[in-house]
Write an enzyme that holds these catalytic residues in place. Structure first.
Site, PDB file in Angstrom:
ATOM      1  N   ASP A 166       0.850  -1.191   0.000  1.00 53.68           N
ATOM      2  CA  ASP A 166       0.000   0.000   0.000  1.00 53.68           C
ATOM      3  C   ASP A 166       0.890   1.248   0.000  1.00 53.68           C
ATOM      4  OD1 ASP A 166       0.841   0.292   2.610  1.00 53.68           O
ATOM      5  OD2 ASP A 166      -1.159   0.203   3.500  1.00 53.68           O
TER       6      ASP A 166
ATOM      7  N   THR B 156       1.780  -2.641   8.816  1.00 54.03           N
ATOM      8  CA  THR B 156       2.022  -3.728   9.780  1.00 54.03           C
ATOM      9  C   THR B 156       2.163  -5.091   9.116  1.00 54.03           C
ATOM     10  OG1 THR B 156      -0.343  -4.076   9.988  1.00 54.03           O
ATOM     11  CG2 THR B 156       0.686  -2.572  11.593  1.00 54.03           C
TER      12      THR B 156
ATOM     13  N   CYS C 104       2.484  -3.883   4.000  1.00 52.56           N
ATOM     14  CA  CYS C 104       1.758  -2.650   4.329  1.00 52.56           C
ATOM     15  C   CYS C 104       2.396  -2.113   5.608  1.00 52.56           C
ATOM     16  CB  CYS C 104       0.255  -2.872   4.426  1.00 52.56           C
ATOM     17  SG  CYS C 104      -0.319  -3.925   5.784  1.00 52.56           S
TER      18      CYS C 104
ATOM     19  N   HIS D 145       2.325 -33.032   8.112  1.00 54.48           N
ATOM     20  CA  HIS D 145       1.723 -31.701   8.022  1.00 54.48           C
ATOM     21  C   HIS D 145       0.576 -31.640   7.008  1.00 54.48           C
ATOM     22  CE1 HIS D 145       4.928 -30.320  10.543  1.00 54.48           C
ATOM     23  NE2 HIS D 145       5.832 -30.772   9.688  1.00 54.48           N
TER      24      HIS D 145
ATOM     25  N   HIS E 139       6.190 -26.308   7.655  1.00 55.16           N
ATOM     26  CA  HIS E 139       5.008 -26.949   8.245  1.00 55.16           C
ATOM     27  C   HIS E 139       3.693 -26.536   7.586  1.00 55.16           C
ATOM     28  CE1 HIS E 139       7.081 -27.832  12.395  1.00 55.16           C
ATOM     29  NE2 HIS E 139       7.807 -28.211  11.356  1.00 55.16           N
TER      30      HIS E 139
HETATM   31  C1  RB5 Z   1      -2.323   2.323   6.558  1.00 55.35           C
HETATM   32  O1  RB5 Z   1      -2.476   3.463   7.347  1.00 55.35           O
HETATM   33  C2  RB5 Z   1      -2.242   1.091   7.446  1.00 55.35           C
HETATM   34  O2  RB5 Z   1      -3.447   0.882   8.089  1.00 55.35           O
HETATM   35  C3  RB5 Z   1      -1.824  -0.115   6.639  1.00 55.35           C
HETATM   36  O3  RB5 Z   1      -0.605   0.122   6.019  1.00 55.35           O
HETATM   37  C4  RB5 Z   1      -1.651  -1.406   7.408  1.00 55.35           C
HETATM   38  O4  RB5 Z   1      -0.822  -1.231   8.506  1.00 55.35           O
HETATM   39  C5  RB5 Z   1      -2.887  -2.124   7.761  1.00 55.35           C
HETATM   40  O5  RB5 Z   1      -2.877  -3.252   8.259  1.00 55.35           O
END
Ligand code: RB5
Length: 145
Positions: A8, A68, A66, A134, A99
């Site tokens: 993203d 996180t 992204c 597995h 696995h």
């Molecule tokens: C974008 O602000 C953020 O929400 C996205 O990059 C991600 O971390 C979502 O899981």
């Protein structure tokens, strides 16, 4: 080997660094399904595009980034037969191949530095699925779809 990569707006430069790393170290084709703009971009579109490319055989594996790694990874896991690991360290990346036969890897540009991400990518790309005991568990997951 073809790798689909998606991201993203918060991971544009980071995505490019991972793409170049894989191309230079492994000589794989890395196909970009993510955004190259820092304009707000809703990550499910990119997670879906990479996941569908894996399932259709357009690419062999997918990598998603992204902020996180969580949202884009959850999106990919909605596509039947996708097994996406969202992780921040190499051990889980490696074991997810051995696995769980993960076919998509997801991590967060706001969570881990680029060098740790490269270590994760290395473990994930070079580790084979072990099969055997597995497989019954993966079949149980498939049965839920
Ligand atoms: C974008 O602000 C953020 O929400 C996205 O990059 C991600 O971390 C979502 O899981």
């Amino acid at each position: 080997m073809k790798i689909g990569i998606g991201n993203d707006h918060v991971a544009v430069d980071y995505k490019e660094q991972i793409k170049q790393y894989i191309e230079e170290k492994y000589g794989y084709d890395v196909i970009n399904f993510g955004t190259d703009s820092v304009e707000r971009f809703n990550y499910p579109a990119s997670g879906k595009a990479v996941a569908e490319a894996v399932i259709k055989g357009v690419v062999d594996k997918g990598i998603l980034i992204c902020g996180t790694g969580v949202g884009i990874g959850i999106s990919a896991n909605k596509v039947p037969r996708i097994r996406c690991v969202i992780c921040s360290e190499p051990y889980s990346a490696k074991l997810s191949r051995q696995h769980n036969d993960t076919n998509v890897l997801s991590f967060g540009s706001r969570v881990i530095g680029i060098e740790l991400a490269k270590m994760i990518v290395d473990e994930w790309l070079t580790t084979e699925y072990e099969g055997g005991r597995h497989q019954v568990r993966l079949d149980m997951i498939s049965d839920m779809e």
